[in-house]
Design a protein around this motif. Structure first.
Motif, PDB file in Angstrom:
ATOM      1  N   TRP A  81       0.821  -1.217   0.000  1.00 49.34           N
ATOM      2  CA  TRP A  81       0.000   0.000   0.000  1.00 49.34           C
ATOM      3  C   TRP A  81       0.852   1.263   0.000  1.00 49.34           C
ATOM      4  N   LYS A  82       2.007   1.210   0.643  1.00 51.45           N
ATOM      5  CA  LYS A  82       2.855   2.407   0.745  1.00 51.45           C
ATOM      6  C   LYS A  82       3.277   2.924  -0.625  1.00 51.45           C
ATOM      7  N   HIS A  83       3.286   2.048  -1.639  1.00 55.39           N
ATOM      8  CA  HIS A  83       3.648   2.463  -2.997  1.00 55.39           C
ATOM      9  C   HIS A  83       2.424   2.890  -3.809  1.00 55.39           C
ATOM     10  N   TRP A  84       1.236   2.764  -3.216  1.00 57.47           N
ATOM     11  CA  TRP A  84       0.003   3.028  -3.963  1.00 57.47           C
ATOM     12  C   TRP A  84      -0.870   4.086  -3.310  1.00 57.47           C
ATOM     13  N   THR A  85      -0.363   4.773  -2.295  1.00 63.67           N
ATOM     14  CA  THR A  85      -1.213   5.709  -1.545  1.00 63.67           C
ATOM     15  C   THR A  85      -1.747   6.833  -2.426  1.00 63.67           C
ATOM     16  N   SER A  86      -0.937   7.333  -3.357  1.00 64.58           N
ATOM     17  CA  SER A  86      -1.406   8.423  -4.229  1.00 64.58           C
ATOM     18  C   SER A  86      -2.319   7.912  -5.332  1.00 64.58           C
ATOM     19  N   ILE A  87      -2.161   6.656  -5.678  1.00 62.10           N
ATOM     20  CA  ILE A  87      -2.958   6.077  -6.763  1.00 62.10           C
ATOM     21  C   ILE A  87      -4.305   5.587  -6.250  1.00 62.10           C
ATOM     22  N   MET A  88      -4.311   4.976  -5.062  1.00 65.17           N
ATOM     23  CA  MET A  88      -5.512   4.364  -4.507  1.00 65.17           C
ATOM     24  C   MET A  88      -6.012   5.102  -3.267  1.00 65.17           C
ATOM     25  N   GLY A  89      -5.635   6.380  -3.120  1.00 65.42           N
ATOM     26  CA  GLY A  89      -6.013   7.140  -1.939  1.00 65.42           C
ATOM     27  C   GLY A  89      -7.516   7.235  -1.735  1.00 65.42           C
ATOM     28  N   ILE A  90      -7.927   7.356  -0.495  1.00 60.81           N
ATOM     29  CA  ILE A  90      -9.346   7.398  -0.143  1.00 60.81           C
ATOM     30  C   ILE A  90      -9.924   8.802  -0.315  1.00 60.81           C
ATOM     31  N   GLU A  91      -9.160   9.840   0.033  1.00 59.40           N
ATOM     32  CA  GLU A  91      -9.671  11.212   0.030  1.00 59.40           C
ATOM     33  C   GLU A  91      -9.841  11.749  -1.392  1.00 59.40           C
ATOM     34  N   PRO A  92     -10.747  12.735  -1.582  1.00 66.22           N
ATOM     35  CA  PRO A  92     -10.957  13.324  -2.916  1.00 66.22           C
ATOM     36  C   PRO A  92      -9.678  13.948  -3.460  1.00 66.22           C
ATOM     37  N   LEU A  93      -9.556  13.953  -4.788  1.00 67.72           N
ATOM     38  CA  LEU A  93      -8.410  14.595  -5.424  1.00 67.72           C
ATOM     39  C   LEU A  93      -8.597  16.108  -5.406  1.00 67.72           C
ATOM     40  N   PRO A  94      -7.517  16.873  -5.469  1.00 65.54           N
ATOM     41  CA  PRO A  94      -7.639  18.337  -5.553  1.00 65.54           C
ATOM     42  C   PRO A  94      -8.520  18.745  -6.731  1.00 65.54           C
ATOM     43  N   GLU A  95      -9.206  19.870  -6.595  1.00 63.56           N
ATOM     44  CA  GLU A  95     -10.166  20.294  -7.622  1.00 63.56           C
ATOM     45  C   GLU A  95      -9.519  20.534  -8.974  1.00 63.56           C
ATOM     46  N   ASP A  96      -8.253  20.928  -8.991  1.00 61.21           N
ATOM     47  CA  ASP A  96      -7.598  21.238 -10.266  1.00 61.21           C
ATOM     48  C   ASP A  96      -6.962  20.009 -10.921  1.00 61.21           C
ATOM     49  N   THR A  97      -7.215  18.806 -10.367  1.00 62.21           N
ATOM     50  CA  THR A  97      -6.649  17.578 -10.951  1.00 62.21           C
ATOM     51  C   THR A  97      -7.333  17.272 -12.274  1.00 62.21           C
ATOM     52  N   LYS A  98      -6.538  17.070 -13.302  1.00 56.99           N
ATOM     53  CA  LYS A  98      -7.068  16.702 -14.616  1.00 56.99           C
ATOM     54  C   LYS A  98      -7.086  15.179 -14.742  1.00 56.99           C
ATOM     55  N   PRO A  99      -8.030  14.636 -15.499  1.00 59.05           N
ATOM     56  CA  PRO A  99      -8.094  13.164 -15.650  1.00 59.05           C
ATOM     57  C   PRO A  99      -6.775  12.553 -16.089  1.00 59.05           C
ATOM     58  N   GLU A 100      -6.060  13.254 -16.970  1.00 54.22           N
ATOM     59  CA  GLU A 100      -4.804  12.701 -17.477  1.00 54.22           C
ATOM     60  C   GLU A 100      -3.691  12.720 -16.431  1.00 54.22           C
ATOM     61  N   ASP A 101      -3.912  13.451 -15.315  1.00 48.46           N
ATOM     62  CA  ASP A 101      -2.904  13.512 -14.257  1.00 48.46           C
ATOM     63  C   ASP A 101      -3.017  12.353 -13.266  1.00 48.46           C
ATOM     64  N   ILE A 102      -4.108  11.603 -13.323  1.00 48.44           N
ATOM     65  CA  ILE A 102      -4.299  10.491 -12.393  1.00 48.44           C
ATOM     66  C   ILE A 102      -3.402   9.331 -12.827  1.00 48.44           C
ATOM     67  N   ARG A 103      -2.538   8.910 -11.942  1.00 49.44           N
ATOM     68  CA  ARG A 103      -1.535   7.900 -12.285  1.00 49.44           C
ATOM     69  C   ARG A 103      -2.157   6.521 -12.461  1.00 49.44           C
ATOM     70  N   ARG A 104      -1.593   5.765 -13.378  1.00 54.15           N
ATOM     71  CA  ARG A 104      -1.906   4.356 -13.618  1.00 54.15           C
ATOM     72  C   ARG A 104      -3.391   4.122 -13.907  1.00 54.15           C
ATOM     73  N   GLN A 105      -3.975   5.038 -14.647  1.00 57.47           N
ATOM     74  CA  GLN A 105      -5.331   4.802 -15.142  1.00 57.47           C
ATOM     75  C   GLN A 105      -5.311   3.658 -16.149  1.00 57.47           C
ATOM     76  N   ILE A 106      -6.425   2.975 -16.249  1.00 62.32           N
ATOM     77  CA  ILE A 106      -6.532   1.874 -17.206  1.00 62.32           C
ATOM     78  C   ILE A 106      -7.773   2.083 -18.061  1.00 62.32           C
ATOM     79  N   THR A 107      -7.569   2.229 -19.347  1.00 62.58           N
ATOM     80  CA  THR A 107      -8.680   2.326 -20.302  1.00 62.58           C
ATOM     81  C   THR A 107      -8.648   1.172 -21.289  1.00 62.58           C
ATOM     82  N   ARG A 108      -7.721   0.269 -21.062  1.00 57.52           N
ATOM     83  CA  ARG A 108      -7.542  -0.850 -21.985  1.00 57.52           C
ATOM     84  C   ARG A 108      -7.882  -2.165 -21.276  1.00 57.52           C
TER      85      ARG A 108
END
Length: 393
Positions: A81-108
């Motif tokens: 989990w320590k390597h995934w806290t920013s990727i799988m975090g529980i709290e909401p992302l900052p309002e200025d976060t863009k979809p492309e800024d979210i790490r390790r997204q999967i669309t495939r």
């Protein structure tokens, strides 16, 4: 007894809550951890098994090594989990976060996984929201729950074991282990790299796994669960949803990547005459009623017969390949070669451990439905009285 599991593959922890266990049953974390270690073993397992060393913490329902009768909570922390806290975090992302800024997204979506269908069902454009829960990591808690169920069965004189009977088309010779009871089988498989009771077949299975890995491919197989000591009459013939063989089959099919199940001779029955399938009944003073054979795998009319329960499940090859298959990107709709999240060339040995525990859980639930189960000593007394009744019937 009922239970729930919760948690994601790369989340902070996995959790299970079991409600309905009888009070005064012995239970320790050590009993559960032994089974969790076995789930992580077996030749053919990948790197994740080196990252996570699963250890359970009991956080409710047990005091001084015995159950209280209240819900039991089991927790396994994900060390990664320590390597995934920013990727799988529980709290909401900052309002200025863009979809492309979210790490390790999967669309495939990966063929053979829940990715695409789950994304459609729950409306997730980032398919990580599906694969994190659909991952076989969830079986960690199924084994933890099953370890509790096995302890319950053990106190009633019911013993379970599971072993691998086929990997990649290589099958065991049942004559190798014919006549061995559950405990003898367990001694053999716990020292075998693929949890197989046939040493010669085991060597060839190991070679097949290594060959599949070299090819960037995966292979599946068949596991068998055997349960001894269960009295006759657990389950019922009176309604479809009370038939124990149906419940056990459903439990087996609920395991990730399992695509088939059979009891006793199973599909071989289609090739035989009735005289070669059904088990003749006998009686003697020591054993009471018994069957001269066990082709029906200890289940008749939706109920246990008193003979050993024998149930098998087939696991497909893991669909995450180093020789990946084609798929389609859900954003661009362009074809692509599927990405790799992680891969084991073969997880059949580990799957045998999962199978043993989900079957043990379902049997434990059925027994608790049959007898008063608020207190372990009372349940034992009822079970013993019933065994005497069935023997003398």
């Amino acid at each position: 007894m009922r239970y729930f599991t919760a948690g994601e593959s790369h989340g902070p922890q996995l959790t299970a809550i079991i409600e309905g266990l009888p009070a005064q049953m012995e239970l320790t974390a050590e009993m559960i951890n032994k089974e969790l270690t076995r789930r992580q073993g077996g030749h053919g397992r990948g790197r994740r098994m080196q990252i996570e060393k699963d250890q359970v913490e009991i956080t409710s329902g047990v005091r001084h090594g015995k159950t209280l009768g209240s819900p039991v909570t089991l927790t396994v922390v994900n060390d990664d989990w320590k390597h995934w806290t920013s990727i799988m975090g529980i709290e909401p992302l900052p309002e200025d976060t863009k979809p492309e800024d979210i790490r390790r997204q999967i669309t495939r979506p990966r063929p053979g996984h829940a990715d695409l269908v789950g994304g459609i069902k729950y409306g997730h454009r980032d398919l990580r929201n599906i694969l994190e829960r659909s991952s076989a990591r969830e079986t960690t808690m199924r084994v933890a729950i099953g370890a509790v169920a096995k302890q319950f069965l053990r106190e009633l004189g019911i013993r379970t074991v599971a072993h691998v009977t086929e990997i990649g088309g290589i099958t065991t010779n049942p004559d190798t282990y014919a006549g061995k009871d559950v405990e003898e089988l367990r001694v053999i498989i716990e020292s075998d790299p693929v949890y197989c009771a046939d040493p010669e077949a085991s060597k060839r299975m190991v070679e097949a796994i290594d060959t599949a890995k070299e090819r960037g491919d995966t292979i599946g197989g068949v596991v068998e669960v055997v349960i001894e000591g269960c009295p006759p009459g657990i389950g019922s013939h009176v309604q479809f949803d009370r038939k124990l063989d149906g419940k056990l089959a459903g439990a087996m099919m609920s395991i990730n990547a399992f695509k088939g199940v059979e009891v006793g001779l199973g599909f071989e029955m289609a090739k035989k005459y009735g005289s070669e399938v059904h088990d003749e009944i006998a009686w003697d003073e020591e054993r009471g009623y018994y069957r001269k054979s066990n082709r029906l795998g200890g289940l008749e009319g939706g109920m246990t017969s008193g003979m050993p329960i024998v149930i098998r499940g087939v696991m497909k090859p893991i669909p995450t390949l180093y020789k990946p298959l084609e798929s389609v990107d859900i954003d661009s709709k362009e074809p692509f070669v599927a990405t790799i999240e992680r891969s084991d060339p073969c997880a059949v040995p580990a799957a045998s451990v999962v199978a043993e525990h989900v079957i043990a859980t379902e049997l434990a639930k059925a027994i608790m439905d049959e007898f008063r189960s608020d207190m372990m000593d009372a349940l034992k007394q009822d079970m013993e009285a019933y065994r005497r009744y069935a023997k003398e019937f």
